[in-house]
Structure formats: structure tokens, C-alpha cells
Scaffold this active site. Structure first.
Site, mmCIF file in Angstrom:
data_model
loop_
_atom_site.group_PDB
_atom_site.id
_atom_site.type_symbol
_atom_site.label_atom_id
_atom_site.label_comp_id
_atom_site.label_asym_id
_atom_site.label_seq_id
_atom_site.Cartn_x
_atom_site.Cartn_y
_atom_site.Cartn_z
ATOM 1 N N LYS A 64 -38.084 -17.893 12.260
ATOM 2 C CA LYS A 64 -39.233 -16.984 12.318
ATOM 3 C C LYS A 64 -39.595 -16.698 13.784
ATOM 4 O O LYS A 64 -39.757 -15.551 14.174
ATOM 5 C CB LYS A 64 -40.441 -17.590 11.569
ATOM 6 C CG LYS A 64 -40.149 -17.801 10.085
ATOM 7 C CD LYS A 64 -41.340 -18.365 9.333
ATOM 8 C CE LYS A 64 -41.696 -19.795 9.680
ATOM 9 N NZ LYS A 64 -40.631 -20.780 9.403
ATOM 10 N N THR A 65 -39.717 -17.763 14.575
ATOM 11 C CA THR A 65 -40.062 -17.581 15.990
ATOM 12 C C THR A 65 -38.941 -16.839 16.716
ATOM 13 O O THR A 65 -39.187 -16.005 17.592
ATOM 14 C CB THR A 65 -40.285 -18.960 16.651
ATOM 15 O OG1 THR A 65 -41.266 -19.654 15.885
ATOM 16 C CG2 THR A 65 -40.749 -18.830 18.083
ATOM 17 N N ASP A 109 -47.998 -17.648 15.447
ATOM 18 C CA ASP A 109 -47.270 -18.615 14.629
ATOM 19 C C ASP A 109 -48.270 -19.330 13.723
ATOM 20 O O ASP A 109 -49.453 -19.416 14.072
ATOM 21 C CB ASP A 109 -46.591 -19.621 15.580
ATOM 22 C CG ASP A 109 -45.472 -20.376 14.886
ATOM 23 O OD1 ASP A 109 -45.120 -20.036 13.745
ATOM 24 O OD2 ASP A 109 -44.945 -21.321 15.498
ATOM 25 N N THR A 158 -45.342 -20.695 6.985
ATOM 26 C CA THR A 158 -44.525 -21.444 6.023
ATOM 27 C C THR A 158 -45.133 -21.283 4.628
ATOM 28 O O THR A 158 -44.568 -21.730 3.655
ATOM 29 C CB THR A 158 -44.504 -22.931 6.389
ATOM 30 O OG1 THR A 158 -45.834 -23.338 6.687
ATOM 31 C CG2 THR A 158 -43.616 -23.194 7.585
ATOM 32 N N ARG A 217 -32.494 -25.140 12.936
ATOM 33 C CA ARG A 217 -33.122 -26.109 13.839
ATOM 34 C C ARG A 217 -32.507 -27.501 13.643
ATOM 35 O O ARG A 217 -32.234 -28.212 14.618
ATOM 36 C CB ARG A 217 -34.638 -26.177 13.636
ATOM 37 C CG ARG A 217 -35.264 -27.256 14.539
ATOM 38 C CD ARG A 217 -36.760 -27.327 14.424
ATOM 39 N NE ARG A 217 -37.378 -26.132 14.957
ATOM 40 C CZ ARG A 217 -38.398 -25.514 14.389
ATOM 41 N NH1 ARG A 217 -38.917 -25.971 13.277
ATOM 42 N NH2 ARG A 217 -38.902 -24.438 14.931
HETATM 43 P P1 ADP Z 1 -39.161 -21.239 12.794
HETATM 44 O O1 ADP Z 1 -40.019 -20.428 13.732
HETATM 45 O O2 ADP Z 1 -38.847 -20.536 11.513
HETATM 46 O O3 ADP Z 1 -39.688 -22.629 12.569
HETATM 47 P P2 ADP Z 1 -37.238 -21.077 14.945
HETATM 48 O O4 ADP Z 1 -37.144 -19.606 15.145
HETATM 49 O O5 ADP Z 1 -38.049 -21.852 15.941
HETATM 50 O O6 ADP Z 1 -37.714 -21.421 13.476
HETATM 51 O O7 ADP Z 1 -35.732 -21.637 14.904
HETATM 52 C C1 ADP Z 1 -35.405 -22.961 15.262
HETATM 53 C C2 ADP Z 1 -34.144 -22.976 16.121
HETATM 54 O O8 ADP Z 1 -33.049 -22.600 15.307
HETATM 55 C C3 ADP Z 1 -34.181 -21.988 17.269
HETATM 56 O O9 ADP Z 1 -34.491 -22.646 18.479
HETATM 57 C C4 ADP Z 1 -32.791 -21.425 17.357
HETATM 58 O O10 ADP Z 1 -32.059 -22.111 18.343
HETATM 59 C C5 ADP Z 1 -32.192 -21.708 16.005
HETATM 60 N N1 ADP Z 1 -32.038 -20.489 15.190
HETATM 61 C C6 ADP Z 1 -32.933 -20.014 14.284
HETATM 62 N N2 ADP Z 1 -32.454 -18.913 13.680
HETATM 63 C C7 ADP Z 1 -31.241 -18.675 14.216
HETATM 64 C C8 ADP Z 1 -30.233 -17.675 13.985
HETATM 65 N N3 ADP Z 1 -30.417 -16.709 13.076
HETATM 66 N N4 ADP Z 1 -29.103 -17.739 14.709
HETATM 67 C C9 ADP Z 1 -28.927 -18.728 15.613
HETATM 68 N N5 ADP Z 1 -29.820 -19.712 15.867
HETATM 69 C C10 ADP Z 1 -30.967 -19.687 15.182
#
Ligand code: ADP
Length: 354
Positions: A64-65, A109, A158, A217
Site C-alpha cells: 500500500k505504501t 497511512d 488494513t 515485506r
Molecule cells: P504496506 O504499506 O501495505 O504495509 P509496503 O508498501 O510498506 O506495505 O510494502 C512492504 C515492503 O514490501 C516494501 O518495502 C517493498 O520493499 C516491498 N514491496 C511491496 N510491494 C511490492 C511490489 N509490488 N514489488 C516489489 N516489492 C514490493
């Protein structure tokens, strides 16, 4: 022009700069979501309009981030990052909104953690790009409207279920992120091994991917651990055997479940006869926050069908028993367990038994 956030958390800590993709083209998986976003971004760029507000939802660690930060980079606009938990009152949101430049992105977020008053303050900002500020108190109080520059709000949560309908409806696009396939995670592991300058065999990348619970992650965390292990205990090259030994040392099993996931399953089986049981009762028994179970533990167990949710609570499936190597009880015993454990608190929204 790409600018790092001018407000909010330190980007280095928050953004896992080393491994997080910086552009949409560097992202792996989520093809359908990415394709829709690319169309919206392209159209906004061609019409020189401000991109509509976007909401991402899905379990933690799915990107998401990452989406929220690649979008402004692809658009070439500045962005700011805020966290719903830190926005305790409307005044906390004001600097973000007044600093938002035309066409820029504000990412919030955990948007479900904003209190109602902040949410309501956000409605006119999202819809009409203005905020209503009340000055003075009592009979002298007056409200002034302050215009804002049109901006794009990107929210991440989430728990879409916790967002009020008026807030949800103000997002033009709502995108749900799903767990990744093993092949997609293996691709992420291989790319990141190369960024971390460590050699890895294809079998080892597949092994780390298949033990990462569909979550990039976790794939990154596991890769970092295996890399440390291989530096310390092996010759610096990640092979299948090294990857397996390293992950087993951390208690990560063949499905990618960790100690906490197994403890959750074992508790339902041992203490609650396999269920049905309310999540609060399990959380109390293993001394864990309910949110941790519902956000981090359960989504993958439900998707893997090791657990099911029924109106009366969670039940471990036969596959769940088999995964732990425990003999499932005969159907008659399970019926008895259902009767014994069935209480109104089996519903998530009911207060706890304890
Ligand atoms: P969320 O915000 O959903 O908790 P994040 O965007 O922080 O998740 O993702 C966590 C980590 O996973 C990021 O630091 C990144 O390195 C990796 N990641 C997430 N999505 C991808 C993707 N589509 N391709 C490659 N790496 C990804």
C-alpha cells in the site's frame, strides 16, 4: 520534479528505501491494480488534471505504501506522508493540507485510525478543496472557509470496514491488494538479492518466496535474515540448504507460518477444541492484541484455509490440524465442541468473555 515529503515521518525510517520499488514499472505483481492506476495517472497527466483520491486496503506488507509513493514519483509531483494514528485533532491535519501544492499527493497511512472529528474535517478538503476553521468560542465563534490547492489524497488501511461510508465514498478509486503468488515473491527476492549484492540460487529464491506468506515485506525480512545467516555460517552464497536451515532456525515452517501463527492454531485446538471461538478469547489466551491477530495472523491462515470464520467464531479446518501434525477429532467431537464454545462473543463485535 520529485520531492521527498516535507512533513511527516523521516522517510529513511519509514520507507525501507533500499528495497522499496521507486517506480510503478519496478513493482512486481498486483498487475490489475497497477494497470488501473497507470490509466488514471496517464489520463491525469494528459489532461493536466489532479489525480482523483485513491484508497488502498489489504493486509500489512502487501504494497500500500509502495503504491502511494510510486504514484507521485511517476506523476512527478511532491508528496507528503502522514499517519492516521498521529492525526488526533483537526489541527494536526491543517499543516499537511495548507502545505499541499497543486496536484501534489498527501498519503495518510492507517487512515482508519483517524478520530471522527478529523475525518469530518477532511470531507470538504477532499470534495471541494477547502477547510472550515472555527475561530473564537461561544457566541463569538465564527467559521471561515479556507481554500486549498487541489491535491490527491491517497489513503491506506488494513480495515476498510472501519472507515465510515462518507469517507470511503469520497475516494474515486478503491483498490484491494491481494496476497502475492510464490512466483511473484521469488522475483522480488531475486531482484532484492541483487540489490543487496548477495548471490542466490533460483531454488533458494523459490524457497524463501514459498515461506513468506504471500507478503513482500516478509519476503524481504526473510531474505535479509538468510543473507545474515549465510554471511555468518556459510560461504556468502544463498543455496537451498542454507535458506532452509536459516528459516528453520527462525521457526518458519514450510508454509511460511511462524511461531505466533502456530501458537494461534494450537491454542484454538488445545484450549477451544478446534473452535468455534471468538477472536478475543484466543487473543486473551495467548496474550496478544486482537488487532495483531485480525490484521497480521488471520488473513493468511484464512486464505490458506487452515482456519475458517463462521458466525459463531473461528474454527481450525482439517488442513489446519494436518499442518500441525495433529489428528483431527471425529465429527461427533467437533459438534460437541461447537455447542460448548458457542457463545455470543464468538462474533467479532461482541465484548470479551474474560
Ligand atoms: P504496506 O504499506 O501495505 O504495509 P509496503 O508498501 O510498506 O506495505 O510494502 C512492504 C515492503 O514490501 C516494501 O518495502 C517493498 O520493499 C516491498 N514491496 C511491496 N510491494 C511490492 C511490489 N509490488 N514489488 C516489489 N516489492 C514490493
Amino acid at each position: 520534479m520529485v520531492r521527498e515529503p516535507i512533513l511527516g515521518h523521516m522517510i529513511d525510517e519509514e520507507l525501507d528505501r533500499e528495497l522499496r520499488p521507486r517506480r510503478m514499472k519496478d513493482m512486481v505483481g498486483q498487475r490489475e491494480v497497477a494497470a488501473r492506476i497507470e490509466i488514471a495517472v496517464d489520463a491525469a497527466r494528459k489532461r493536466q488534471e489532479v489525480l482523483g483520491h485513491i484508497l488502498f486496503d489489504g493486509p500489512p506488507g502487501l504494497g500500500k505504501t509502495t503504491f502511494a509513493t510510486v504514484i507521485p514519483r511517476d506523476l512527478g509531483v511532491p508528496f507528503q506522508i502522514a499517519s492516521g494514528a498521529a492525526l488526533k485533532a483537526p489541527k494536526d491535519l491543517v499543516p499537511y493540507l495548507t502545505n499541499a501544492e497543486e496536484g501534489s499527493v498527501l498519503f495518510i497511512d492507517e487512515i482508519h485510525r483517524m478520530p471522527k472529528a478529523v475525518e469530518e474535517f477532511l470531507y470538504p478538503a477532499m470534495e471541494d478543496f477547502r477547510i472550515d476553521i472555527t475561530l473564537g468560542e461561544g457566541i463569538n465563534a465564527r467559521t471561515i472557509n479556507m481554500p486549498l490547492k487541489p491535491f490527491t489524497l491517497i489513503g491506506a488501511t488494513t480495515r476498510t470496514g472501519l472507515l465510515s461510508a462518507p469517507l470511503r465514498d469520497r475516494f474515486i478509486m478503491r483498490e484491494h491488494l491481494e496476497f502475492y503468488t510464490v512466483a511473484e515473491l521469488a522475483e522480488i527476492v531475486r531482484r532484492n538479492a541483487s540489490k543487496l549484492q548477495v548471490e542466490i540460487t533460483d531454488e533458494a529464491a523459490d524457497e524463501i518466496a514459498s515461506r513468506s506468506r504471500g507478503t513482500p515485506r516478509l519476503a524481504n525480512n526473510r531474505l535479509r535474515w538468510v543473507r545474515d545467516y549465510t554471511t555468518s555460517r556459510a560461504d556468502g552464497r544463498i543455496t537451498l540448504d542454507v535458506a532452509r536451515a536459516a528459516l528453520e532456525m527462525q521457526g518458519i515452517d514450510a508454509l511460511g507460518l511462524d511461531n505466533q501463527d502456530r501458537k494461534y492454531l494450537e491454542t484454538i485446538i488445545r484450549v477451544f477444541d478446534g473452535g468455534p471461538v471468538g477472536v478475543e478469547a484466543v487473543a486473551h489466551t495467548i496474550n496478544t492484541a486482537v488487532d495483531t491477530l485480525t490484521d497480521e495472523v488471520e488473513p493468511f491462515l484464512l486464505r490458506s484455509e487452515l482456519v475458517i470464520r463462521t458466525p459463531r467464531g473461528r474454527c481450525v479446518t482439517t488442513a489446519g490440524y494436518n499442518h500441525l501434525g495433529i489428528q483431527p477429532p471425529p465429527p461427533a467431537n467437533r459438534e460437541r465442541a461447537k455447542k460448548k464454545n458457542a457463545t455470543p462473543e464468538a462474533d467479532d463485535n461482541q465484548p470479551s468473555l474474560f
